[in-house]
Design a protein around this motif. Structure first.
Motif, PDB file in Angstrom:
ATOM      1  N   PHE A 135      -0.959  -2.083  -0.981  1.00 27.64           N
ATOM      2  CA  PHE A 135      -0.102  -2.241  -2.157  1.00 27.64           C
ATOM      3  C   PHE A 135       0.095  -0.879  -2.815  1.00 27.64           C
ATOM      4  CE2 PHE A 135      -2.466  -6.127  -1.401  1.00 27.64           C
ATOM      5  CZ  PHE A 135      -1.476  -7.098  -1.435  1.00 27.64           C
ATOM      6  N   ALA A 136       1.257  -0.696  -3.458  1.00 26.20           N
ATOM      7  CA  ALA A 136       1.540   0.576  -4.134  1.00 26.20           C
ATOM      8  C   ALA A 136       0.500   0.810  -5.229  1.00 26.20           C
ATOM      9  CB  ALA A 136       2.947   0.535  -4.719  1.00 26.20           C
ATOM     10  N   GLU A 137       0.008  -0.300  -5.802  1.00 22.86           N
ATOM     11  CA  GLU A 137      -0.985  -0.216  -6.884  1.00 22.86           C
ATOM     12  C   GLU A 137      -2.109  -1.188  -6.521  1.00 22.86           C
ATOM     13  OE1 GLU A 137       0.911  -1.608 -10.441  1.00 22.86           O
ATOM     14  OE2 GLU A 137      -1.006  -2.094 -11.384  1.00 22.86           O
ATOM     15  N   PRO A 138      -3.383  -0.780  -6.596  1.00 17.50           N
ATOM     16  CA  PRO A 138      -4.450  -1.717  -6.201  1.00 17.50           C
ATOM     17  C   PRO A 138      -4.486  -2.927  -7.132  1.00 17.50           C
ATOM     18  CG  PRO A 138      -5.321   0.508  -6.577  1.00 17.50           C
ATOM     19  CD  PRO A 138      -3.894   0.520  -7.034  1.00 17.50           C
ATOM     20  N   PRO A 139      -4.395  -4.132  -6.600  1.00 14.49           N
ATOM     21  CA  PRO A 139      -4.398  -5.317  -7.465  1.00 14.49           C
ATOM     22  C   PRO A 139      -5.754  -5.530  -8.123  1.00 14.49           C
ATOM     23  CG  PRO A 139      -3.703  -5.868  -5.217  1.00 14.49           C
ATOM     24  CD  PRO A 139      -4.214  -4.474  -5.183  1.00 14.49           C
ATOM     25  N   ALA A 190      -8.076  -3.454  -0.276  1.00 12.75           N
ATOM     26  CA  ALA A 190      -6.881  -3.284  -1.115  1.00 12.75           C
ATOM     27  C   ALA A 190      -7.160  -3.406  -2.614  1.00 12.75           C
ATOM     28  CB  ALA A 190      -5.833  -4.339  -0.719  1.00 12.75           C
ATOM     29  N   LEU A 191      -8.163  -4.206  -2.990  1.00 13.77           N
ATOM     30  CA  LEU A 191      -8.397  -4.480  -4.415  1.00 13.77           C
ATOM     31  C   LEU A 191      -8.857  -3.239  -5.170  1.00 13.77           C
ATOM     32  CD1 LEU A 191     -10.261  -7.909  -4.166  1.00 13.77           C
ATOM     33  CD2 LEU A 191      -8.235  -7.492  -5.597  1.00 13.77           C
ATOM     34  N   SER A 192      -8.631  -3.239  -6.480  1.00 13.34           N
ATOM     35  CA  SER A 192      -9.191  -2.173  -7.316  1.00 13.34           C
ATOM     36  C   SER A 192     -10.691  -2.431  -7.483  1.00 13.34           C
ATOM     37  CB  SER A 192      -8.508  -2.159  -8.682  1.00 13.34           C
ATOM     38  OG  SER A 192      -8.784  -3.363  -9.350  1.00 13.34           O
TER      39      SER A 192
END
Ligand code: SAM
Length: 244
Positions: free
Chosen positions: A110-114, A141-143
């Motif tokens: 993802f462009a921004e970590p969810p 992928a996660l923040s």
């Protein structure tokens, strides 16, 4: 679970049936949505991702619960994405919908970590190996501190467990049918469609639920902490893990 008649992949007829009958066929649907939202720690402005939102009820609940957050809703069905946009129309500015294939891996960066990734009644369409890879990719992928929350049917490993899940699911649909319409027509349709996966667990190749124990272990293997099953009824479980 669904009247797929041997299909290997979800199609728009399945979407139509589920839109018609989801409100009867999903046990404790409203409570499940609330519990999934309860498992997401507040993070103002964070990105929340829903995999396979269907009608969009959970996405809407997240948009309402987290008024500073945005939701990215990914589904393989155009019909479902359209329905999600309708359901969430009051929050259109904070919702993005995109078509995807759950089994593919290209969307998992993802462009921004969810801050959270959630999914209800969809991951059981992947086989065990695909679920393991999915959990590992989502952990990546996660923040930091982000959570994965999965609500799904899980396969009891024993015949006794299958029978209990089958009976509880029948009872749940019977009650919802009576509560919503005052008659048993929806319950009759549940039976006619052979929707109760636990009565015939090897009947539909599209449904590949893994056991709860396996999936909790795969979450731990993927690096998640605080891995736990929060709720289980009628073979439907809500389980989650946090990225440390
Ligand atoms: C049983 S519905 C669940 C909908 C919603 N999450 C709920 O709990 O009410 C399954 C959803 O997963 C989507 N889906 C199933 N298989 C998929 C796949 N391989 N790729 C993308 N979406 C898929 C369907 O389009 C549908 O929206």
């Amino acid at each position: 679970m669904a009247d797929m008649q041997g299909a290997q992949h979800w199609n728009e007829d399945n979407s139509r049936s589920f839109l018609d009958y989801g409100r009867y066929f999903v046990p404790e649907r409203e409570r499940q949505i609330e519990m999934i939202a309860d498992l997401i720690p507040a993070a103002p402005g964070g990105l929340l991702v829903e995999l396979c939102p269907g009608e969009g009820l959970l996405s809407r609940a997240l948009l309402e619960r987290f008024p500073d957050s945005r939701v990215l809703a990914l589904d393989g069905s155009e019909r479902m994405l359209e329905q999600t946009r309708k359901t969430c129309r009051d929050h259109a500015g904070r919702l993005t919908t995109t078509a995807f294939e759950l089994a593919d891996r290209d969307w998992r960066r993802f462009a921004e970590p969810p801050h959270a990734i959630v999914s209800s009644l969809a991951i059981h369409h992947l086989d065990g190996r695909q679920k393991q890879i999915l959990f590992a990719d989502l952990a990546e992928a996660l923040s930091l501190g982000g959570v994965l929350v999965v609500a799904d049917i899980v396969r009891p490993p024993s015949a006794a467990g299958l029978a209990i899940a089958a009976r509880q699911w029948d009872e749940a649909v019977r009650s919802r049918s009576l509560a919503i319409d005052g008659d048993l027509a929806a319950f009759a349709e549940f039976n006619r469609l052979g929707w109760n996966y636990f009565r015939n667990p090897d009947g539909e190749p599209i449904d590949k639920p893994s056991s709860l124990a396996e999936q909790l272990a795969w979450l731990s293997d993927a690096g998640f902490a605080a891995v736990d099953c929060i709720w289980l009824f009628a073979g439907h479980a809500i389980f989650s893990g946090r990225k440390p």
